[in-house]
Motif scaffolding. Structure first.
Motif, short mmCIF file in Angstrom:
data_model
loop_
_atom_site.label_atom_id
_atom_site.label_comp_id
_atom_site.label_asym_id
_atom_site.label_seq_id
_atom_site.Cartn_x
_atom_site.Cartn_y
_atom_site.Cartn_z
N TYR A 164 -8.59 2.42 63.17
CA TYR A 164 -9.19 1.28 63.85
C TYR A 164 -8.26 0.89 65.00
O TYR A 164 -7.16 0.38 64.77
N GLY A 165 -8.72 1.18 66.21
CA GLY A 165 -7.85 0.97 67.37
C GLY A 165 -6.66 1.88 67.29
O GLY A 165 -6.78 3.11 67.16
N SER A 166 -5.47 1.32 67.34
CA SER A 166 -4.24 2.11 67.25
C SER A 166 -3.65 2.12 65.85
O SER A 166 -2.53 2.60 65.65
N THR A 167 -4.40 1.61 64.89
CA THR A 167 -3.91 1.51 63.51
C THR A 167 -4.58 2.57 62.64
O THR A 167 -5.81 2.76 62.71
N ALA A 168 -3.80 3.25 61.81
CA ALA A 168 -4.32 4.26 60.88
C ALA A 168 -3.85 3.95 59.47
O ALA A 168 -2.70 3.51 59.27
N ILE A 169 -4.73 4.15 58.51
CA ILE A 169 -4.43 3.90 57.09
C ILE A 169 -4.85 5.14 56.32
O ILE A 169 -5.98 5.63 56.47
N LEU A 170 -3.96 5.65 55.47
CA LEU A 170 -4.21 6.87 54.72
C LEU A 170 -4.43 6.54 53.25
O LEU A 170 -3.55 5.99 52.59
N MET A 171 -5.63 6.88 52.74
CA MET A 171 -5.99 6.66 51.34
C MET A 171 -5.95 8.00 50.64
O MET A 171 -6.70 8.92 51.00
N LEU A 218 -1.82 13.50 59.81
CA LEU A 218 -1.60 12.61 58.67
C LEU A 218 -0.92 11.30 59.08
O LEU A 218 -0.73 10.43 58.23
N ARG A 219 -0.60 11.16 60.33
CA ARG A 219 0.15 9.98 60.79
C ARG A 219 -0.61 8.70 60.46
O ARG A 219 -1.80 8.56 60.74
N ALA A 220 0.08 7.73 59.82
CA ALA A 220 -0.56 6.47 59.45
C ALA A 220 0.48 5.39 59.31
O ALA A 220 1.59 5.64 58.82
N GLU A 221 0.14 4.18 59.75
CA GLU A 221 1.03 3.04 59.59
C GLU A 221 1.12 2.59 58.14
O GLU A 221 2.16 2.09 57.70
N VAL A 222 0.01 2.76 57.42
CA VAL A 222 -0.05 2.31 56.02
C VAL A 222 -0.45 3.49 55.14
O VAL A 222 -1.41 4.22 55.45
N GLN A 247 4.92 2.83 57.81
CA GLN A 247 5.74 1.64 57.86
C GLN A 247 5.62 0.82 56.58
O GLN A 247 6.54 0.09 56.22
N LEU A 248 4.48 0.97 55.93
CA LEU A 248 4.21 0.25 54.68
C LEU A 248 3.58 1.21 53.69
O LEU A 248 2.66 1.96 54.04
N ALA A 249 4.08 1.20 52.45
CA ALA A 249 3.51 2.04 51.39
C ALA A 249 3.10 1.13 50.23
O ALA A 249 3.87 0.24 49.83
N ILE A 250 1.91 1.35 49.71
CA ILE A 250 1.36 0.49 48.66
C ILE A 250 1.22 1.32 47.39
O ILE A 250 0.55 2.36 47.38
N LEU A 251 1.86 0.84 46.34
CA LEU A 251 1.80 1.49 45.02
C LEU A 251 0.74 0.77 44.17
O LEU A 251 0.87 -0.42 43.89
N SER A 252 -0.29 1.48 43.78
CA SER A 252 -1.32 0.91 42.92
C SER A 252 -1.00 1.28 41.47
O SER A 252 -1.38 2.34 40.97
#
Length: 967
Positions: free
Chosen positions: A859-866, A885-889, A912-917
């Motif tokens: 979305y715009g310049s932001t990428a999120i990898l699920m 694979l480049r992603a900010e989140v 820059q941010l990693a989320i552990l579920s």
């Protein structure tokens, strides 16, 4: 004008209860300092005493009620601070006990082990703890779970011969109830505390339990507990599932054996209360005790002290003593039954109410319905203020309040219209419309009794009554119509009054319950009575019980399947969203028009009384004063005659508006930005993606993993020398069978409730990254409860129960199923979505984790990898494929397992941010410390859902804002 039924001197406990509840809520939400409560309390009572002598009764009443508010707040505050230093709850809060380390607990069983399917529950009163060879005094209660899934474990547990009063030592990890830190999630800690437990725990094996003697116990309680267990065994011997499970819940309060389909069907029909021992069950038992043919036991002088038996005589003077015996017998049986099934709030409420109703006539008092309800609630809250937040307590009392404030008064008013005949007190016909009078006469006019009266009366006359009423009365079917009508009014009142609680706690509205509750009550009574006969007669001769076994089974089938004809009618039963936070005040506001309605029913006098005012005036005042009085009364009557219709016309629209507001909360979805909610679902994944224009996609839905537990070696059974705490090693922990919350499902109780808290009742897409239970399991529950436009998977999986269930639910809900493959690119609301995995070449040879769908949202310049649960093989395949694979989140793969998040993969993503579920304490050891170190040495910020709660990402296309639910 007639005096209101709700006057303080007629319903004193109604106002005392209101003051008590106000004080408890003030302490809960405002937390005032104790000194301020005393500052208000002392002047309130002294002021009330002063105004008593001044005969200012209203000011005195207000002062006393204000004082009760302060007393209630002090009681609630004292309940909070009364936890002593040895309580397990406090030891856990001080981290002397931790969920990660086992302790050796010594305590006494407060009841026999509670059986459950392939498991048992132990209720232990703690006496002491041993932690790392250090002994500590301890107090409080714990609820322990032990799985007995195999024959060896069951045999080892039986050899312990545990019973009420057994003193045991057990090695166990103690923890608080598992809570989920998301909006809408239920606080299971509060639920456990309301049941009287400080902590809970899972015992790995019976070998970790040692019996060290027996404490003193109450013989009467022991007899009641053993009777309950024998009754459960008798039910198992004479009935099969699901009937046996229903009867155990309905008669003995054990809900562990309930069949899932039975529970779901009764929830859909809003008749689940028939499975929870409540006022209806207590009322049925009380009716049986008081109305079945009884015998009289009295002292026979000629028999020299022995007792003889005879039928109860009809003479009033002779029946006074047997009536006392019958009431005493019913009183004792009801309280013994209440103790036996566990003193749950609905059972206690009903028993207190019926006890007051039984004892009041013996003390030459009349038990007013509303005052009795208020007295029961007052006593329970005074003893345990925390009950005010208990859903069972609230539903129980609100339902009874609906009966005594709406149903009974309305039926009585209609009855006065239908039964009207001229008399000195009521000479004028009812002041109502003709159609209402005709309906009331059809229901209540007794033509046969009127003709009998005319046959013996010196003055005869004819009344113009409804021809239909006369015919129905002569045909003797009027009683049945009246009975159905009364039950409909009662059921409607209960549905109206409990609507906000059902919406808030259970997210369900079932208008069909108005009809089905009538039949469910009858069927419940039939099942209870027939089941008791089966157990009693079966002990005499098995053949005697056969007809009643058939009766129970037939009634059960009718009860469970009565909802089926209505399931395809959308308005009959449906799920609703609920309000969260300060907006939940709408549920309290909803009761204002209902209170208004109750007051209007109370003030409505369709049959006017005359003579009383004139007599009072003529005996105490002069004729001139009477004239003035009559003029004032007529003026008031004219004013009321103009105002009442206006009030009535405003009431119904107001009530309908409030009903609409309750069942249709507004959506709270953010707009004009990409928002992702990473939910805390314990061990599992669930993330809601809200696209900029409001399109929604749920990626995974959490779920419960099931697995067999390892048997510790015989050498691990501890003895007097104490087993080392390291005996519960990491491998054993990963294989333990977890504590089971009865009726709990992550998909409905956590994920769906979060969606409902946003005001959602449907969702655009549900996507299962792969077929593991902790990802796909909850999606099936979500689709059952919220309409999904499309279901998405990465591949079709064969011989997988969770995937088969997912497809079955999707077909039942008429939700189309789509399959994503790598290389697909599509756009939703301006957000570009790239499907990077699974790759077709690896599907057949890789395990489920490595077939997870991997999405890159841009979305715009932001990428999120699920990333789902991909492991190092899938990560390598992605790297070799050359995709970006480049992603900010980054949603960390596989909950932070050491088999994932390789150095090369993290370097390619550069998050820059990693989320552990993953939960706060994973039984699989997630996240692994090696993985955490990999991220930290790259200065990647880590957030774990089990610790931080729900993580919310919001992006406007240029920046990313991150918030967490827990501080």
């Amino acid at each position: 004008m007639n005096e209101s039924t709700y006057a303080p001197h007629r319903q004193p406990f109604l106002y005392l209860l209101a003051a008590l509840v106000s004080g408890i809520l003030a302490d809960k939400f405002l937390e005032p300092p104790v000194w301020s409560l005393w500052v208000l309390l002392i002047p309130s009572f002294f002021g009330a005493v002063f105004f008593i002598y001044r005969k200012a009764h209203r000011v005195t009443t207000l002062g006393l009620l204000l004082g009760f508010v302060m007393v209630a707040a002090l009681l609630a505050h004292q309940e909070h601070i009364s936890v002593n230093d040895t309580r397990l709850q406090k030891l856990f809060e001080q981290q002397i006990i931790t969920a990660s380390e086992p302790v050796e607990l010594t305590g006494v069983l407060m009841q026999p082990p509670e059986p459950a399917p392939e498991a048992v529950y132990l209720d232990v009163e703690a006496e002491s703890l041993r932690i790392y060879q250090e002994s500590l005094a301890a107090s409080g209660r714990v609820k322990l779970f032990l799985a007995t899934e195999d024959a060896q474990t069951a045999r080892e547990f039986q050899e312990l011969k545990l019973d009420y009063g057994s003193r045991i030592r057990v090695l166990v990890r103690l923890e608080r109830a598992r809570n989920y830190k998301n909006p809408g999630s239920v606080n299971f800690n509060e639920f456990l505390e309301r049941q009287g437990y400080d902590l809970k725990g899972t015992i790995k094996s019976p070998l970790l339990i040692e019996v060290s003697g027996r404490a003193s116990r109450n013989r009467w309680l022991a007899a009641l507990f053993h009777f309950r267990l024998r009754a459960m065994q008798a039910i198992d011997a004479r009935f099969e599932q699901p009937v046996a499970g229903t009867l155990k819940a309905m008669l003995l309060g054990s809900r562990y054996f309930l069949d899932a389909e039975t529970s779901e069907r009764l929830r859909e029909s809003s008749t689940f209360h028939t499975l929870v021992i409540s006022g209806m069950h207590i009322a049925i038992i009380a009716w049986l005790l008081l109305n079945l043919p009884f015998i009289k036991i009295f002292r026979n002088r000629e028999a020299k002290g022995f007792f003889s038996i005879t039928a109860i005589p009809r003479n009033r003077e002779q029946t006074r003593r047997p009536h006392l015996l019958r009431v005493s017998f019913a009183f004792m049986v009801l309280w013994a039954y209440t103790l036996m099934v566990g003193l749950a709030p609905p059972v206690t409420r009903a028993t207190v109410m019926i006890s007051v109703g039984l004892l009041a006539p013996l003390l030459f008092r009349q038990a007013a319905s509303l005052n009795t309800v208020s007295l029961a609630a007052f006593l329970m809250l005074a003893l345990k203020p925390a009950l005010v937040a208990d859903p069972g307590f609230q539903l129980s009392f609100i339902a009874v309040a609906a009966i005594v404030t709406l149903a009974i008064p309305l039926v009585n008013k209609l009855k006065s219209i239908g039964e009207w005949r001229p008399s000195p007190i009521h000479p004028h016909p009812p002041a109502c419309s003709e159609w209402l009078r005709a309906i009331c006469e059809i229901l209540f006019w007794d033509e046969r009794a009127f003709l009998r009266e005319m046959a013996h009366s010196p003055i005869t006359f004819h009344l113009d009554k409804s021809p239909a009423a006369i015919r129905l009365n002569r045909w003797r079917v009027q009683w049945f119509i009246r009975w159905i009508f009364t039950l409909l009014i009662t059921s409607t009142a209960i549905q109206l009054m409990t609507l906000p609680l059902m919406a808030f706690y259970f997210n369900r509205v079932a208008p069909v319950g108005v009809m089905l509750n009538i039949f469910s009550g009858v069927l419940t009574a039939v099942m209870m009575f027939a089941a008791i006969l089966v157990i009693v007669l079966g002990t005499i001769k098995a053949g005697f019980a056969v007809p009643f076994i058939f009766t129970v089974q037939l009634a059960h089938d009718l009860l469970v399947h009565s909802i089926k004809p209505f399931l395809n009618i959308p308005a009959m039963t449906f799920r609703v969203a609920h309000y969260e936070g300060w907006q939940s005040i709408v549920y309290a506001v909803y009761f204002l028009p209902l209170g208004w309605l109750a007051l209007m029913i109370d003030r409505w006098q369709p049959v006017k009384s005359v003579g009383s005012k004139q007599q009072a005036v003529g005996s105490n005042e002069s004729a001139s004063h009477a004239t003035v009085y009559d003029a004032q009364a007529k003026g008031q009557m004219r004013l009321l005659a103009r105002v009442k219709p206006l009030i009535a016309y405003c009431l119904l629209p107001t009530l309908f508006c409030m009903i609409f507001v309750i069942i249709h909360p507004p959506s709270k979805l953010p707009k004009n930005q990409l928002t992702i909610y990473f939910l805390d679902v314990g061990q599992g994944d669930a993330a809601l993606v809200v696209f900029p224009q409001g399109t929604t996609m749920l990626i995974d839905g959490g779920g419960e993993l099931t697995y067999r537990k390892k048997q510790p070696a015989e050498s691990k059974k501890f003895n007097d020398e104490a087993m080392p705490l390291t005996a519960l090693d990491q491998d054993a922990e990963e294989q333990e069978t977890n504590y089971r919350e009865p009726g709990f499902a992550v998909g409905e109780s956590v994920v769906a409730r979060f969606l409902w808290s946003l005001g959602l009742t449907d969702i655009d897409y549900v996507l299962a990254t792969h077929a593991d239970a902790d990802h796909i399991g909850g999606l099936s529950e979500v689709m059952k409860n919220l309409q999904a436009r499309e279901a998405i998977v990465g591949r079709v999986v064969s011989s997988n129960p969770e995937f088969d269930k997912f497809v079955k639910v999707a077909n039942a809900c008429q939700t189309p199923l789509a399959i994503l493959t790598s290389g697909e690119i599509f756009e939703i609301d301006g957000v570009k979505i790239e499907v990077l995995h699974p790759q077709t070449a690896t599907q057949a040879q890789e395990k489920a984790n490595n077939t997870s769908i991997v999405l890159r949202l841009i979305y715009g310049s932001t990428a999120i990898l699920m990333t789902g649960d991909i492991e190092k093989n899938a990560e390598a395949a992605l790297l070799n494929s050359g995709v970006n694979l480049r992603a900010e989140v980054l949603k960390v793969p596989h909950h932070g397992s050491k088999t994932s998040s390789t150095d090369a993969f993290i370097d390619a993503v550069k998050p820059q941010l990693a989320i552990l579920s993953v939960g706060e304490r994973s039984r699989f050891g997630h996240p692994h410390k090696v993985v955490i170190e990999r991220f930290l040495k790259r200065d990647v910020k880590l957030l774990q859902t089990g610790r931080s709660g729900m993580v919310t990402l919001q992006s406007d296309g240029a920046t990313v804002q991150v918030t967490t639910y827990a501080p």
